[in-house]
Design a protein around this motif. Structure first.
Motif, PDB file in Angstrom:
ATOM      1  N   ASP A  43       1.004  -1.422  -0.127  1.00  0.00           N
ATOM      2  CA  ASP A  43      -0.052  -0.081  -0.051  1.00  0.00           C
ATOM      3  C   ASP A  43       0.964   1.417   0.145  1.00  0.00           C
ATOM      4  OD1 ASP A  43      -2.265  -1.517   0.036  1.00  0.00           O
ATOM      5  OD2 ASP A  43      -2.814  -1.219   2.237  1.00  0.00           O
ATOM      6  N   LEU A  44       2.091   0.952   0.581  1.00  0.00           N
ATOM      7  CA  LEU A  44       3.080   2.307   0.284  1.00  0.00           C
ATOM      8  C   LEU A  44       3.405   2.853  -1.130  1.00  0.00           C
ATOM      9  CD1 LEU A  44       5.686   1.273   3.158  1.00  0.00           C
ATOM     10  CD2 LEU A  44       4.154   3.265   3.485  1.00  0.00           C
ATOM     11  N   ASN A  45       3.077   1.907  -2.092  1.00  0.00           N
ATOM     12  CA  ASN A  45       3.437   2.297  -3.358  1.00  0.00           C
ATOM     13  C   ASN A  45       2.211   3.130  -3.918  1.00  0.00           C
ATOM     14  OD1 ASN A  45       5.744   0.766  -3.771  1.00  0.00           O
ATOM     15  ND2 ASN A  45       4.481  -1.202  -4.061  1.00  0.00           N
TER      16      ASN A  45
ATOM     17  N   ASN B  18       0.811  12.272  -5.962  1.00  0.00           N
ATOM     18  CA  ASN B  18      -0.427  11.554  -5.224  1.00  0.00           C
ATOM     19  C   ASN B  18       0.041  11.042  -3.956  1.00  0.00           C
ATOM     20  OD1 ASN B  18      -3.006  10.373  -5.458  1.00  0.00           O
ATOM     21  ND2 ASN B  18      -1.944   8.416  -5.132  1.00  0.00           N
ATOM     22  N   GLN B  19      -0.183  12.252  -3.153  1.00  0.00           N
ATOM     23  CA  GLN B  19       0.254  12.265  -1.594  1.00  0.00           C
ATOM     24  C   GLN B  19      -0.662  11.785  -0.712  1.00  0.00           C
ATOM     25  OE1 GLN B  19       2.692  15.646  -0.447  1.00  0.00           O
ATOM     26  NE2 GLN B  19       3.308  15.974  -2.724  1.00  0.00           N
ATOM     27  N   VAL B  20      -0.969  10.312  -0.744  1.00  0.00           N
ATOM     28  CA  VAL B  20      -1.982   9.667   0.028  1.00  0.00           C
ATOM     29  C   VAL B  20      -1.375   8.786   1.136  1.00  0.00           C
ATOM     30  CG1 VAL B  20      -3.702  10.249  -1.885  1.00  0.00           C
ATOM     31  CG2 VAL B  20      -2.181   8.023  -1.712  1.00  0.00           C
TER      32      VAL B  20
ATOM     33  N   PRO C  26       6.279  10.964   7.942  1.00  0.00           N
ATOM     34  CA  PRO C  26       5.016  11.101   7.805  1.00  0.00           C
ATOM     35  C   PRO C  26       4.453  12.243   6.854  1.00  0.00           C
ATOM     36  CG  PRO C  26       5.924  11.575  10.124  1.00  0.00           C
ATOM     37  CD  PRO C  26       7.031  11.280   8.928  1.00  0.00           C
ATOM     38  N   GLN C  27       3.139  11.567   6.355  1.00  0.00           N
ATOM     39  CA  GLN C  27       2.460  12.239   5.230  1.00  0.00           C
ATOM     40  C   GLN C  27       1.407  13.232   6.073  1.00  0.00           C
ATOM     41  OE1 GLN C  27       2.819  13.047   1.706  1.00  0.00           O
ATOM     42  NE2 GLN C  27       1.170  14.605   2.492  1.00  0.00           N
TER      43      GLN C  27
ATOM     44  N   THR D 287      -3.810  17.012  -1.030  1.00  0.00           N
ATOM     45  CA  THR D 287      -2.779  16.899  -2.023  1.00  0.00           C
ATOM     46  C   THR D 287      -2.111  18.417  -2.045  1.00  0.00           C
ATOM     47  OG1 THR D 287      -4.336  17.790  -3.607  1.00  0.00           O
ATOM     48  CG2 THR D 287      -3.894  15.402  -3.648  1.00  0.00           C
ATOM     49  N   THR D 288      -0.847  18.548  -2.513  1.00  0.00           N
ATOM     50  CA  THR D 288       0.052  19.720  -2.370  1.00  0.00           C
ATOM     51  C   THR D 288       0.604  20.014  -3.667  1.00  0.00           C
ATOM     52  OG1 THR D 288       0.303  19.689   0.107  1.00  0.00           O
ATOM     53  CG2 THR D 288       1.773  21.243  -1.344  1.00  0.00           C
TER      54      THR D 288
END
Length: 370
Positions: A34-36, A42-44, A101-102, A285-286
């Motif tokens: 899931d990290l992919n 796509n900063q999720v 951390p996102q 999203t940034t």
């Protein structure tokens, strides 16, 4: 083992819960793949995943209930973070596997606590003959270290250390199979950092009162993982590091191993119905672009709040967009140390390196003092 788990549950029940600013306890993951889903475009999810070697994600990060602290009732699973002979990121000579951390939460403001539990085994044990930087910030104002410290006398070192500005403030022999529960008490306003620690299922206690530190973070530079410094004459061996209970909170410190939530989210792979009638999630999203007039980059951030009523199954959402210029004032008169970040998109820290090191471009997002 049963006593350890029960003591962890009791300690958690007695502790005053803080407010979780960012939750990295891997509860929403079905697997490490899931990290992919995360990328710069796509900063999720809860983690940025870009500091790793060239092999598939399962060579470096794997998830399992067997990898968590058994006393941690707030986590469904833990993470095994691995260094192998391919774990060289972006052409560097250091082995690295790290998660960032996102989040847009204020994890670099006021007083906050950075929580995690860490364990090693005898199988694929971290080398005692090399320096390892663990759970560190880019400026290295506080971190754990293990193994032989670069430049120290001798050949090896069995200690796990907590360091402030490179100086050891606490240490213990790093014994296999022992979970070390940690909270960094960071006051970004007062420029201090303290250390809370326990083992197994015991509640955290303060072992080092807050000391002065050059606290510096842009909110996206805490490394959940490990960086191993190179050392001539010592070949690579596979090393595994086990992580549990990773989150950041403010308000009151949660001293229990399980954290503020003693019942973990069942995760997307479970058919269990959540006991919480309403849940909220954020998708952020940034977008960053150059501002030709000010020579500073500008950032446009879109945050979508999704609220789900589990009773009716109805979801609603609201979106907020904001734009801001990214300040570079913190870089003035500041010199970064060896191995530290010194540039990249959104980087607001030191942009010059202490002698004799120079700032080397790695990619658009990262430059480093080498």
């Amino acid at each position: 083992m049963k006593f350890s788990i029960l003591s962890g549950i009791l300690a958690n029940a007695l502790s005053v819960a803080g407010v979780v600013l960012w939750d990295g306890r891997f509860n929403e993951f079905t697997s490490s793949t899931d990290l992919n889903n995360w990328s710069w475009g796509n900063q999720v999810g809860p983690y940025q995943y870009y500091i790793h070697g060239s092999s598939p994600v399962t060579s470096y990060v794997n998830l399992s209930p067997d990898y968590k602290n058994p006393a941690d009732m707030g986590s469904r699973q833990g993470a095994k973070i691995t260094l192998d002979n391919t774990a060289y990121w972006n052409g560097q000579n250091m082995r690295r596997t790290e998660l960032i951390p996102q989040t847009t939460a204020p994890i670099n403001q006021g007083k906050v606590w950075y929580h995690f539990s860490l364990m090693r085994k005898d199988t694929n044990a971290p080398a005692t003959t090399r320096e390892h930087q663990i759970a560190f910030f880019e400026s290295h104002f506080t971190e754990l270290k293990s193994g032989w410290l670069s430049g120290a006398p001798g050949v090896s070192d069995p200690l796990l250390r907590w360091c402030v500005g490179g100086s050891t403030k606490w240490s213990t022999e790093w014994v296999a199979g022992v979970w070390h529960n940690v909270a960094y008490e960071i006051d970004f306003s007062a420029n201090t950092v303290g250390f809370w620690h326990s083992t197994g299922g015991d509640p955290l206690i303060q072992v080092v009162a807050p000391v002065s530190a050059s606290t510096s973070s842009n909110g996206a530079d805490w490394h959940v993982g490990v960086l191993e410094l190179p050392r001539d004459g010592y070949p690579d061996t596979t090393e595994d590091y086990y992580w549990s209970g990773v989150y950041i909170e403010n308000g009151s410190l949660s001293k229990g191993v399980s954290g503020p939530d003693s019942v973990p989210d069942p995760g997307p792979s479970s058919t269990t119905t959540s006991s919480k009638p309403v849940s909220t999630t954020f998708k952020t999203t940034t977008t960053t672009k150059s501002d030709q007039t000010s020579a500073l980059p500008s950032s446009t951030r879109t945050t979508t709040l999704i609220t789900t009523d589990h009773t009716t199954g109805i979801s609603s959402s609201s979106t907020r967009t904001s734009s801001s210029a990214i300040s570079s004032t913190s870089a003035v008169g500041c010199l970064a140390s060896q191995w530290s970040q010194c540039g990249g998109v959104n980087w607001s820290g030191c942009k010059a390196c202490a002698a004799p090191y120079t700032c080397k471009y790695q990619n658009d997002w990262y430059s480093q003092c080498l």
